[in-house]
Write a protein that holds these residues in place. Sequence first.
Motif, PDB file in Angstrom:
ATOM      1  N   LEU C  61       0.657  -0.982   0.172  1.00 34.30           N
ATOM      2  CA  LEU C  61       0.059   0.464  -0.018  1.00 34.30           C
ATOM      3  C   LEU C  61       1.022   0.898   0.022  1.00 34.30           C
ATOM      4  N   LEU C  62       0.626   2.248  -0.762  1.00 33.84           N
ATOM      5  CA  LEU C  62       1.161   3.290  -1.104  1.00 33.84           C
ATOM      6  C   LEU C  62       0.800   4.689  -0.865  1.00 33.84           C
ATOM      7  N   ASP C  63       1.270   5.378  -0.180  1.00 34.70           N
ATOM      8  CA  ASP C  63       0.701   6.882   0.588  1.00 34.70           C
ATOM      9  C   ASP C  63       1.344   7.755  -1.066  1.00 34.70           C
ATOM     10  N   ARG C  66       2.872  10.765   1.186  1.00 41.13           N
ATOM     11  CA  ARG C  66       3.922  10.803   1.307  1.00 41.13           C
ATOM     12  C   ARG C  66       4.773  10.936   0.540  1.00 41.13           C
ATOM     13  N   CYS C  67       5.519   9.995  -0.476  1.00 39.77           N
ATOM     14  CA  CYS C  67       6.448   8.894  -1.440  1.00 39.77           C
ATOM     15  C   CYS C  67       6.893  10.846  -1.914  1.00 39.77           C
ATOM     16  N   THR C  68       8.304  10.504  -1.816  1.00 37.69           N
ATOM     17  CA  THR C  68       8.993  11.469  -2.050  1.00 37.69           C
ATOM     18  C   THR C  68       9.835  11.234  -3.538  1.00 37.69           C
ATOM     19  N   GLY C  69      10.118  10.136  -3.676  1.00 38.55           N
ATOM     20  CA  GLY C  69      10.716   9.796  -5.508  1.00 38.55           C
ATOM     21  C   GLY C  69      11.944   9.089  -4.946  1.00 38.55           C
ATOM     22  N   CYS C  70      11.987   9.059  -3.487  1.00 40.59           N
ATOM     23  CA  CYS C  70      13.857   9.160  -3.225  1.00 40.59           C
ATOM     24  C   CYS C  70      13.802   7.408  -3.839  1.00 40.59           C
ATOM     25  N   ARG C  71      13.006   6.713  -4.271  1.00 40.43           N
ATOM     26  CA  ARG C  71      14.203   6.354  -4.933  1.00 40.43           C
ATOM     27  C   ARG C  71      14.738   4.532  -4.204  1.00 40.43           C
ATOM     28  N   LEU C  72      14.606   4.752  -3.070  1.00 38.15           N
ATOM     29  CA  LEU C  72      15.269   3.760  -2.120  1.00 38.15           C
ATOM     30  C   LEU C  72      14.979   2.495  -2.189  1.00 38.15           C
ATOM     31  N   CYS C  73      13.287   2.606  -2.090  1.00 42.73           N
ATOM     32  CA  CYS C  73      12.877   0.946  -2.102  1.00 42.73           C
ATOM     33  C   CYS C  73      13.042   0.492  -3.952  1.00 42.73           C
ATOM     34  N   GLU C  74      12.993   1.477  -4.530  1.00 42.92           N
ATOM     35  CA  GLU C  74      14.064   0.537  -5.504  1.00 42.92           C
ATOM     36  C   GLU C  74      14.837   0.337  -5.895  1.00 42.92           C
ATOM     37  N   THR C  85       9.662  -0.925 -10.589  1.00 48.10           N
ATOM     38  CA  THR C  85      10.384   0.221 -10.908  1.00 48.10           C
ATOM     39  C   THR C  85       9.535   2.019 -11.245  1.00 48.10           C
ATOM     40  N   MET C  86      10.272   3.189 -11.511  1.00 44.80           N
ATOM     41  CA  MET C  86       9.377   3.968 -11.078  1.00 44.80           C
ATOM     42  C   MET C  86       8.922   4.673 -11.591  1.00 44.80           C
ATOM     43  N   VAL C  87       7.789   4.565 -11.949  1.00 43.06           N
ATOM     44  CA  VAL C  87       6.927   5.160 -12.752  1.00 43.06           C
ATOM     45  C   VAL C  87       6.236   6.812 -12.713  1.00 43.06           C
ATOM     46  N   PHE C 101       6.797   7.771  -8.698  1.00 47.74           N
ATOM     47  CA  PHE C 101       6.570   6.513  -7.711  1.00 47.74           C
ATOM     48  C   PHE C 101       6.710   4.679  -7.266  1.00 47.74           C
ATOM     49  N   PRO C 102       6.964   4.354  -6.881  1.00 52.12           N
ATOM     50  CA  PRO C 102       7.355   2.824  -7.494  1.00 52.12           C
ATOM     51  C   PRO C 102       5.875   2.212  -7.811  1.00 52.12           C
ATOM     52  N   SER C 103       6.103   0.906  -8.513  1.00 50.10           N
ATOM     53  CA  SER C 103       5.147   0.362  -9.554  1.00 50.10           C
ATOM     54  C   SER C 103       5.817  -1.300  -8.790  1.00 50.10           C
ATOM     55  N   ALA C 118      13.541  -0.202   3.611  1.00 52.01           N
ATOM     56  CA  ALA C 118      14.101   0.801   3.352  1.00 52.01           C
ATOM     57  C   ALA C 118      13.208   2.365   2.773  1.00 52.01           C
ATOM     58  N   CYS C 119      12.213   1.891   2.937  1.00 43.31           N
ATOM     59  CA  CYS C 119      11.893   3.620   2.966  1.00 43.31           C
ATOM     60  C   CYS C 119      11.673   4.234   4.144  1.00 43.31           C
ATOM     61  N   ILE C 120      12.095   5.958   4.076  1.00 45.37           N
ATOM     62  CA  ILE C 120      11.993   5.873   5.308  1.00 45.37           C
ATOM     63  C   ILE C 120      11.245   7.304   5.586  1.00 45.37           C
ATOM     64  N   PHE C 121      10.027   7.315   4.601  1.00 46.31           N
ATOM     65  CA  PHE C 121       9.635   8.134   4.507  1.00 46.31           C
ATOM     66  C   PHE C 121       8.026   8.763   4.887  1.00 46.31           C
ATOM     67  N   ASP C 122       7.871   7.441   5.294  1.00 44.37           N
ATOM     68  CA  ASP C 122       6.560   6.226   6.094  1.00 44.37           C
ATOM     69  C   ASP C 122       5.563   5.893   4.897  1.00 44.37           C
ATOM     70  N   ALA C 123       6.085   6.137   4.046  1.00 46.16           N
ATOM     71  CA  ALA C 123       5.369   5.653   2.922  1.00 46.16           C
ATOM     72  C   ALA C 123       4.600   4.671   2.446  1.00 46.16           C
ATOM     73  N   LEU C 124       5.507   3.459   2.503  1.00 46.55           N
ATOM     74  CA  LEU C 124       4.913   2.015   1.269  1.00 46.55           C
ATOM     75  C   LEU C 124       4.597   1.464   2.891  1.00 46.55           C
ATOM     76  N   PHE C 125       3.935   0.708   2.898  1.00 50.67           N
ATOM     77  CA  PHE C 125       3.236  -0.652   3.822  1.00 50.67           C
ATOM     78  C   PHE C 125       3.218  -1.921   3.067  1.00 50.67           C
TER      79      PHE C 125
HETATM   80  S1  SF4 Z   1      11.345   4.648  -0.625  1.00 51.08           S
HETATM   81 FE1  SF4 Z   1       9.907   5.344   0.014  1.00 51.08          FE
HETATM   82  S2  SF4 Z   1       9.266   7.487  -0.486  1.00 51.08           S
HETATM   83 FE2  SF4 Z   1      11.342   6.871  -1.552  1.00 51.08          FE
HETATM   84  S3  SF4 Z   1      10.231   6.400  -3.380  1.00 51.08           S
HETATM   85 FE3  SF4 Z   1       9.918   4.513  -2.461  1.00 51.08          FE
HETATM   86  S4  SF4 Z   1       7.869   4.645  -1.790  1.00 51.08           S
HETATM   87 FE4  SF4 Z   1       8.294   6.277  -1.946  1.00 51.08          FE
END
Ligand code: SF4
Lengths: 167, 384, 180
Positions: C61-63, C66-74, C85-87, C101-103, C118-125
């Motif tokens: 579940l993605l918020d 909150r997601c900043t597009g930082c790519r840490l999850c990718e 992958t980021m789209v 955002f991640p797909s 890895a997501c430090i912005f509390d955006a991914l669950f």
């Molecule tokens: S790590 Fe979190 S904030 Fe960064 S792109 Fe992924 S979901 Fe978004």
Amino acid sequence: MSRGRIEGFIKGILDGLEAVYSEVKPARLKVTVKPEDMAEAARRLLSSGFDHLHSVVATDFPRDHRIEVSYIVGSVEGKLADEVVFLTTSVPRDSPELDTLSGIWPAAGLHEREQWEMLGVVFRGNDDLRPLFLEDWRDIPPLRKDYVLKRWVDEERERHGLKVERA
Amino acid sequence: MSYYQLVPGVYVEELPEKEGKITVSIGPQHPGSGHFRLIITIDGDVVVDADPDPGYVHRGEEKMCETRDYIQNIPHLERPVVLDSAGIQFPYILAAEEILDIKDKVPEKAKYLRILLAEFNRVISHFYFLAIQAIFLGHSTVLEWSMADREVLMDLAAMLTGARVTFAYFVPGGVRSDVPSGFVDQTLKAVGYLRSRMKEYWRMLVDNPFMKMRMEGVGVLKAKDAIELGAVGPNLRASGVEYDIRKVDPYSLYDTVEFHVPTYKEGDTMSRIKIRLDEINESLGIIEQVVRKLDGMRGPVRHLVKGAALRAKPGEAYARTEAARGMMSFYIISDGGRTPYRVKVDTPSFRNMKLIPVLLKDVRVADVPIVFWSIDYWPVEADR
Amino acid sequence: MKASEFLSGFLKVVESGLRHLVRKRMTLRYPEFLVVPAPDELFGFKPGEARDTNGLRGRHLLDLDRCTGCRLCEITCNGISGAITMVKVEGQFPRNKRGIFPSIDYGRCVFCGLCVDACIFDALFMTDREELAEYDRAALLYGPEEISKPPKELPVKIRAKRAELILDERRGAHHVQRKN
Ligand code: SF4
Ligand code: SF4
């Protein structure tokens, strides 16, 4: 046994052999000897209680032009049971040959067979050097550092028509 | 290897012929585990020679480890040993913590949680062993019982970690999540329930006269052979050698829990079953102690390692633990990079492969499945 | 083996077996019933406490706010399964200027949950939805909009009632429907 005591103990056993002692964390002893001394050192370790061969590990170091081969031994006996000792040697990378120790630790045969397949180290006297995991392998041994994993993945994908479209 | 063509495009491997004897290839489809082939030579209905042929499920885990960092290595390392995924994670994490130099920062609570999950996995794996051994014996009652009783602990593990099989729960620096509410009570109930069940398993498998006739004195492994061939785990202890890493070289906090290491003298198929039943009982005892310690324990469960600190210093580390099937060890060499330079995984099944030819010699063909499975050889774990 | 020993051993086995006649069935009627062992919480990472919340690791579940597009999850997932992958997503996102955002490709994802760590912005669950079967592979590729909505209720015909496991030493382990 503490690191110091086990080092003293092993030094006593390997008295007269040229050996370099180093540490594998946490406080395990690694003994590096010359290839021709391996059998003698192994025999002495076995007779002083290291009767359980844990593993044989070969590692490729292309920068130093050598392949390092370690025999990891332990003991099921009471006093030495918490010890693990690495008996290590290096062989040149272009002609990696070593005498087998499967006569001393019979368990070594299978481990040597795996390392022969994965790194191409020939264990002289081991008559069981047949392919183990890799069937019909024609490339260089896969755990050598100059073996490129990515190339294999791409080739296999193409062979199976598996170019998966990524978004 | 030579082949002959069956129909165009389909080749069949020709096995070497030995005079007067028949060579049979069993597998590679294996009814109880991953793929694996056994080539046996028989004289009448007695096996004279057995040659294991692994490699059907080889994945190159060691090479894969060299391209991933210390956290990314966690999920794929679990895959070869899904039934005992905490068992393979434990030595990896211990070795990785040594090499990342964060061993002293692991909180106490995390250490207990690791023991807890490892013991869960030991029970889960032994139940699976009993199930398959039972079906090889034609005893489908125990197959169903142990498959069902496994679920009890798998649900608890899912409650703790979020996954039923591949937990990915251990990370360098601790574990990932804390004890959920209601977990302690449910675990204590589960321990009581499984204890009451173990008596019935003992009746069904050990005191059962038909099982005795099938398994006593079949496939005997002598202690001397077991040590020489490098056997580990329950198979070694069933031959009378008391060698359990949890006892002789305690890691994590195993020296603070009480348990006893069961051994048997006989070394036959029956004692390899008895030892696993005993070990389940011992593990339940450990689970009970650990859960009582965890009840009300406060504090963090993880020392968070930031990305940059995941870079190891050059060096080597070795860790060995007692997984369900025996001693599991990791030898990690680092050259100071983000990824390990060389990882050597040694799994108990690979070590126990050496036992197959020895155990199957002079065994009747009808007994091959039960003797083979009694060492709990898991092909995927051996191939890695 | 003595005849008496044989007989007593045999009778005990029969007794153990017969006892199961009065025990309850442990098997769960799936999909009418479903056990969700974890508490009803989203699996997510709390950087402050350095731990994950307890929850089942299922579909993400993605918020989007909150997601900043930082790519840490990718970056994390690239070394695991390469599912992320980021789209680019059309629209205005104050925290995510580039709108990436991640797909997630569920044909590849192994549900390890390390991207959540890895997501430090509390955006991914992660939610507890595990039934993701589809008829073709392309449908398993979830875009950011899809994973930002909570999982749809399953059709009534196969919707599962929540069950829980009762461990009864005398009457056997069995499942009952959960109250709430
Ligand atoms: S790590 Fe979190 S904030 Fe960064 S792109 Fe992924 S979901 Fe978004
Ligand atoms: S759960 Fe694991 S495999 Fe799935 S997207 Fe996240 S990191 Fe990748």
